[in-house]
Design a protein around this motif. Structure first.
Motif, PDB file in Angstrom:
ATOM      1  N   ALA A  58     125.311 -21.617   2.714  1.00 34.40           N
ATOM      2  CA  ALA A  58     124.273 -21.425   3.959  1.00 34.40           C
ATOM      3  C   ALA A  58     124.304 -20.085   4.684  1.00 34.40           C
ATOM      4  O   ALA A  58     123.394 -19.662   5.360  1.00 34.40           O
ATOM      5  CB  ALA A  58     124.620 -22.551   4.893  1.00 34.40           C
ATOM      6  N   HIS A  59     125.589 -19.482   4.915  1.00 30.82           N
ATOM      7  CA  HIS A  59     125.646 -18.429   5.746  1.00 30.82           C
ATOM      8  C   HIS A  59     125.169 -17.174   5.127  1.00 30.82           C
ATOM      9  O   HIS A  59     124.426 -16.239   5.526  1.00 30.82           O
ATOM     10  CB  HIS A  59     127.318 -18.268   6.199  1.00 30.82           C
ATOM     11  CG  HIS A  59     127.567 -19.342   6.974  1.00 30.82           C
ATOM     12  ND1 HIS A  59     126.980 -20.013   7.732  1.00 30.82           N
ATOM     13  CD2 HIS A  59     129.044 -20.121   7.204  1.00 30.82           C
ATOM     14  CE1 HIS A  59     127.709 -21.004   8.324  1.00 30.82           C
ATOM     15  NE2 HIS A  59     128.941 -20.900   8.164  1.00 30.82           N
ATOM     16  N   SER A  87     129.091 -11.849   5.639  1.00 32.19           N
ATOM     17  CA  SER A  87     130.545 -11.489   6.387  1.00 32.19           C
ATOM     18  C   SER A  87     131.193 -12.984   6.864  1.00 32.19           C
ATOM     19  O   SER A  87     132.253 -12.875   7.050  1.00 32.19           O
ATOM     20  CB  SER A  87     130.163 -10.658   7.345  1.00 32.19           C
ATOM     21  OG  SER A  87     129.264 -10.877   8.320  1.00 32.19           O
ATOM     22  N   VAL A 132     124.225 -13.713   6.599  1.00 28.57           N
ATOM     23  CA  VAL A 132     125.440 -13.420   7.250  1.00 28.57           C
ATOM     24  C   VAL A 132     126.434 -13.555   6.159  1.00 28.57           C
ATOM     25  O   VAL A 132     127.618 -14.320   6.446  1.00 28.57           O
ATOM     26  CB  VAL A 132     125.652 -14.138   8.354  1.00 28.57           C
ATOM     27  CG1 VAL A 132     126.898 -13.485   9.550  1.00 28.57           C
ATOM     28  CG2 VAL A 132     124.529 -14.431   9.329  1.00 28.57           C
ATOM     29  N   LEU A 189     123.927  -8.781  23.976  1.00 32.74           N
ATOM     30  CA  LEU A 189     124.907  -8.432  23.170  1.00 32.74           C
ATOM     31  C   LEU A 189     125.010  -9.132  21.730  1.00 32.74           C
ATOM     32  O   LEU A 189     125.060 -10.305  21.773  1.00 32.74           O
ATOM     33  CB  LEU A 189     126.290  -8.427  23.852  1.00 32.74           C
ATOM     34  CG  LEU A 189     127.601  -7.872  23.052  1.00 32.74           C
ATOM     35  CD1 LEU A 189     127.439  -6.429  22.721  1.00 32.74           C
ATOM     36  CD2 LEU A 189     128.902  -8.381  23.668  1.00 32.74           C
ATOM     37  N   ARG A 190     125.029  -8.331  20.750  1.00 35.30           N
ATOM     38  CA  ARG A 190     124.924  -8.889  19.236  1.00 35.30           C
ATOM     39  C   ARG A 190     125.411  -7.829  18.400  1.00 35.30           C
ATOM     40  O   ARG A 190     125.173  -6.610  18.390  1.00 35.30           O
ATOM     41  CB  ARG A 190     123.567  -9.065  19.114  1.00 35.30           C
ATOM     42  CG  ARG A 190     123.260 -10.177  17.973  1.00 35.30           C
ATOM     43  CD  ARG A 190     121.803 -10.489  17.932  1.00 35.30           C
ATOM     44  NE  ARG A 190     120.881  -9.476  17.893  1.00 35.30           N
ATOM     45  CZ  ARG A 190     119.475  -9.870  17.817  1.00 35.30           C
ATOM     46  NH1 ARG A 190     118.864 -10.872  18.077  1.00 35.30           N
ATOM     47  NH2 ARG A 190     118.718  -8.799  17.961  1.00 35.30           N
ATOM     48  N   GLY A 191     126.119  -8.326  17.371  1.00 35.68           N
ATOM     49  CA  GLY A 191     126.606  -7.763  16.250  1.00 35.68           C
ATOM     50  C   GLY A 191     127.898  -8.421  15.708  1.00 35.68           C
ATOM     51  O   GLY A 191     127.861  -9.589  15.719  1.00 35.68           O
ATOM     52  N   GLY A 192     128.908  -7.706  15.261  1.00 32.09           N
ATOM     53  CA  GLY A 192     129.969  -8.146  14.568  1.00 32.09           C
ATOM     54  C   GLY A 192     130.224  -7.524  13.006  1.00 32.09           C
ATOM     55  O   GLY A 192     129.781  -6.523  12.849  1.00 32.09           O
ATOM     56  N   VAL A 193     131.102  -8.009  12.353  1.00 24.08           N
ATOM     57  CA  VAL A 193     131.227  -7.758  11.008  1.00 24.08           C
ATOM     58  C   VAL A 193     129.995  -7.700  10.383  1.00 24.08           C
ATOM     59  O   VAL A 193     129.460  -8.684  10.014  1.00 24.08           O
ATOM     60  CB  VAL A 193     132.467  -8.708  10.420  1.00 24.08           C
ATOM     61  CG1 VAL A 193     132.635  -8.079   9.110  1.00 24.08           C
ATOM     62  CG2 VAL A 193     133.519  -9.018  10.987  1.00 24.08           C
ATOM     63  N   ALA A 194     129.830  -6.573   9.574  1.00 21.28           N
ATOM     64  CA  ALA A 194     128.478  -6.218   8.987  1.00 21.28           C
ATOM     65  C   ALA A 194     128.510  -6.823   7.541  1.00 21.28           C
ATOM     66  O   ALA A 194     129.418  -7.118   6.580  1.00 21.28           O
ATOM     67  CB  ALA A 194     128.351  -4.692   8.531  1.00 21.28           C
ATOM     68  N   PRO A 195     127.445  -7.743   7.336  1.00 20.42           N
ATOM     69  CA  PRO A 195     127.202  -8.442   6.294  1.00 20.42           C
ATOM     70  C   PRO A 195     126.692  -7.490   5.229  1.00 20.42           C
ATOM     71  O   PRO A 195     125.258  -7.383   4.766  1.00 20.42           O
ATOM     72  CB  PRO A 195     125.964  -9.436   6.482  1.00 20.42           C
ATOM     73  CG  PRO A 195     125.263  -8.888   7.459  1.00 20.42           C
ATOM     74  CD  PRO A 195     126.123  -7.825   8.230  1.00 20.42           C
ATOM     75  N   ALA A 254     121.725 -17.099   4.782  1.00 17.10           N
ATOM     76  CA  ALA A 254     120.839 -16.728   6.234  1.00 17.10           C
ATOM     77  C   ALA A 254     121.252 -15.288   6.424  1.00 17.10           C
ATOM     78  O   ALA A 254     120.913 -14.693   7.510  1.00 17.10           O
ATOM     79  CB  ALA A 254     121.545 -17.527   7.360  1.00 17.10           C
ATOM     80  N   HIS A 277     124.086  -2.072  10.308  1.00 17.99           N
ATOM     81  CA  HIS A 277     124.008  -3.392  11.183  1.00 17.99           C
ATOM     82  C   HIS A 277     123.843  -3.375  12.568  1.00 17.99           C
ATOM     83  O   HIS A 277     123.317  -4.319  13.230  1.00 17.99           O
ATOM     84  CB  HIS A 277     125.138  -4.196  10.780  1.00 17.99           C
ATOM     85  CG  HIS A 277     125.426  -5.539  11.150  1.00 17.99           C
ATOM     86  ND1 HIS A 277     124.434  -6.455  11.132  1.00 17.99           N
ATOM     87  CD2 HIS A 277     126.571  -6.221  12.079  1.00 17.99           C
ATOM     88  CE1 HIS A 277     125.071  -7.816  11.532  1.00 17.99           C
ATOM     89  NE2 HIS A 277     125.996  -7.625  12.300  1.00 17.99           N
ATOM     90  N   PHE A 287     126.752  -4.123  18.753  1.00 13.68           N
ATOM     91  CA  PHE A 287     128.082  -3.659  18.492  1.00 13.68           C
ATOM     92  C   PHE A 287     128.719  -3.732  17.175  1.00 13.68           C
ATOM     93  O   PHE A 287     128.814  -5.034  16.672  1.00 13.68           O
ATOM     94  CB  PHE A 287     129.082  -4.267  19.911  1.00 13.68           C
ATOM     95  CG  PHE A 287     129.483  -5.585  19.575  1.00 13.68           C
ATOM     96  CD1 PHE A 287     128.592  -6.693  19.388  1.00 13.68           C
ATOM     97  CD2 PHE A 287     130.695  -6.031  19.818  1.00 13.68           C
ATOM     98  CE1 PHE A 287     129.035  -7.835  19.503  1.00 13.68           C
ATOM     99  CE2 PHE A 287     131.269  -7.389  19.615  1.00 13.68           C
ATOM    100  CZ  PHE A 287     130.283  -8.289  19.755  1.00 13.68           C
ATOM    101  N   VAL A 288     129.611  -3.010  16.795  1.00  7.19           N
ATOM    102  CA  VAL A 288     130.263  -3.053  15.619  1.00  7.19           C
ATOM    103  C   VAL A 288     131.527  -2.664  15.180  1.00  7.19           C
ATOM    104  O   VAL A 288     132.175  -2.571  14.355  1.00  7.19           O
ATOM    105  CB  VAL A 288     129.207  -2.380  14.306  1.00  7.19           C
ATOM    106  CG1 VAL A 288     127.777  -3.199  14.010  1.00  7.19           C
ATOM    107  CG2 VAL A 288     128.982  -1.056  14.525  1.00  7.19           C
TER     108      VAL A 288
END
Lengths: 338, 338
Positions: free
Chosen positions: A93-94, A101, A99, A281-287, A97, A153, A260-261
């Motif tokens: 599922a992730h 990562s 994501v 604020l949105r981001g994280g580990v890049a997929p 979608a 990302h 943010f990455v």
């Protein structure tokens, strides 16, 4: 095999390590053609992250499939592949979608600065090139294993739109790739916050229309002045520390999003400012796997050249010197050739 | 005029106050037909926000234009208008970008629980109805001055999409309007986290498909179970405190966004979780004017009935009882009639 290991702060060694073994039928072993050092590798190197003594290090590489597990059907030995630093089955599922990562079956590359790397969920993670690439293309392909998709990302998370004004905070390799991403996505104005001349140069090559060398409040005031007091439509925070995050929010216009990455270290999102200004604020580990097909096409068509971030190439056995060069900011990013 | 003033924690008084005066040519005075009490009014009432002794209070109202300044050209005395709690010139860069709540020419209503309210930038702020409305429509029109657009903003900020699964944290009037917004936007599943039976009832009327009465980890586990371990596509955080924010992030699927509209009190966004799960945070003061035309059409066409959140109506002079009823949770939201 010969591999890079970390034994303590600033103690990087290259020598014999256990040979890679396929433990699950969905895995593959990749013989590394080129690996590199990530800005995030400098956290343990500087002793700011915990270290497991003697562990292999490095999560970015490209190479040739050496061996595959019994359930790997898409790839076969001899294929040249880009290895996303985070692995994914690409069916859950992730992953569906976008994501990848967050794939619970994933995991990440742990021996990218070695002769061989093990990839989990090979079928869902790897992306092959059309034949074996020329050496000239290697840096840009290698950049697709982490740094370029991570900059991309940041731009996606920040919601970069054609015609918009984008600020990129941080002139490390990720920040520079963020500049490139914003430019490719059609931003009309890309303001790179960078105080190092060689990096400013790459930023301009990547499409930065403006460079702000000042930092902190001074730099923020300049950006606000350049945007007629309005602020930027999208901000890419590519560092991960408190001052960078603070600058990102200071230059974001109301309604904008900070993408943010950089792995957060000592970051406290300014929730009151976020609320009063409506800045997200949105981001994280890049997929990485999500973006790979598109980015590979951009690289092979010659549209982008993210490999430009590698300004030092060393034989793999000189990896320790590579860390030192990045730590001392003598190099933006170091490519390693076994 | 007679007005509501606050003098200290739990000290709400109704009595004579200064008559409203037009100080700038862009202002208008509105004779209040109906005002109401906002959940955020309870912060100073409970002594959790600073109080300026004797200040008028209340920022939500509808009414009839009484007098306009020399530069007001769109409205004239006698027009029935909805007064957005935050005012805006509707022409500046922030307004044009749809963030009217950041208009530097704005300000907000400060005497909505009084006989008259002054509106800054009347032309850019007010929205008139087509003739004077029936009393039956008053509650829903009044809801458009703040609570409904705020719930709507949470849904917009969270990126609610048709067919998606949405969780709404908080069953105050804003949370209930968030349920209504998500439902109107086409969410297939709307999970309302509410433990008060009368509010659960309104949530269901507003389109909630599921209600979770449990709180904290127990409630979070239930939502995760209901979503097959995946989490929600979008989460509306409509409270503004730490536990609510924590629950919002716990039930958000990777890649989702938490839309937040409750004024943050003691909230620290969990930046490491946001990074590892790729869950964003976006929201803030609702740009009411942006949503008003669309929401007014939904109300007048009978498609939505946000006035349902008013479960107690009092004469304006009994405003202190209204605060008490909301503080003791005997009422969801109180309408006041001068």
């Amino acid at each position: 095999m010969r591999a890079t290991t970390i034994h303590g702060p600033r103690d990087i060694r290259f020598g014999e390590a256990k040979d890679p073994v396929i433990k699950r039928p969905t895995q593959a072993v990749v013989k590394v053609t080129a690996g590199c050092i990530c800005g995030s590798d400098l956290w343990p190197y500087r002793g700011e992250n915990p270290i497991r003594e003697g562990a292999t290090i490095g999560h970015e590489c490209v190479g040739v499939v050496e061996e595959v597990g019994g359930e790997v059907s898409v790839f076969k030995p001899g294929d040249f592949v880009i290895v996303p630093f985070c692995h994914s089955d690409n069916t859950c599922a992730h992953c569906r979608a976008g994501v990848q990562s967050a794939c619970p079956q994933g995991g990440m590359t742990t021996s990218g600065q070695s002769e061989y790397a093990v990839v989990n969920q090979a079928d869902g993670s790897l992306v092959a090139t059309d034949g074996h690439p020329d050496d000239a293309l290697l840096p840009s392909l290698l950049a697709l294993s982490d740094v370029m998709p991570t900059g991309w990302h940041a731009a996606v998370a920040a919601g970069v739109q054609p015609g918009g004004t984008v600020v990129v905070v941080g002139d490390g390799a990720v920040g520079l790739c963020g500049v490139l991403a914003a430019s490719v996505m059609g931003a009309e104005r890309v303001i790179a916050m960078s105080r190092h001349e060689p990096r400013q140069q790459i930023a301009r090559e990547f499409g930065a229309t403006d460079v702000v060398a000042e930092r902190g409040e001074e730099g923020e005031a300049l950006v606000m002045q350049m945007t007629d007091g309005v602020g930027a439509d999208a901000v890419l925070e590519c560092v991960g520390n408190g001052p960078a995050m603070s600058t990102a929010f200071a230059v974001a216009r109301p309604g904008a999003t900070v993408g943010f990455v950089g792995v957060p270290h000592g970051v406290e999102p300014p929730v009151s400012t976020m609320f009063s200004k409506n800045v997200g604020l949105r981001g994280g580990v890049a997929p990485v796997r999500r973006y790979l097909p598109e980015l590979l096409e951009l690289v092979t068509s010659g549209r982008i050249d993210p490999g430009r971030v590698f300004d030092l190439t060393l034989p793999l056995e000189e990896v320790a010197e590579g860390y030192l060069a990045m730590d001392e900011r003598r190099a933006v990013k170091v490519m390693l050739r076994p």
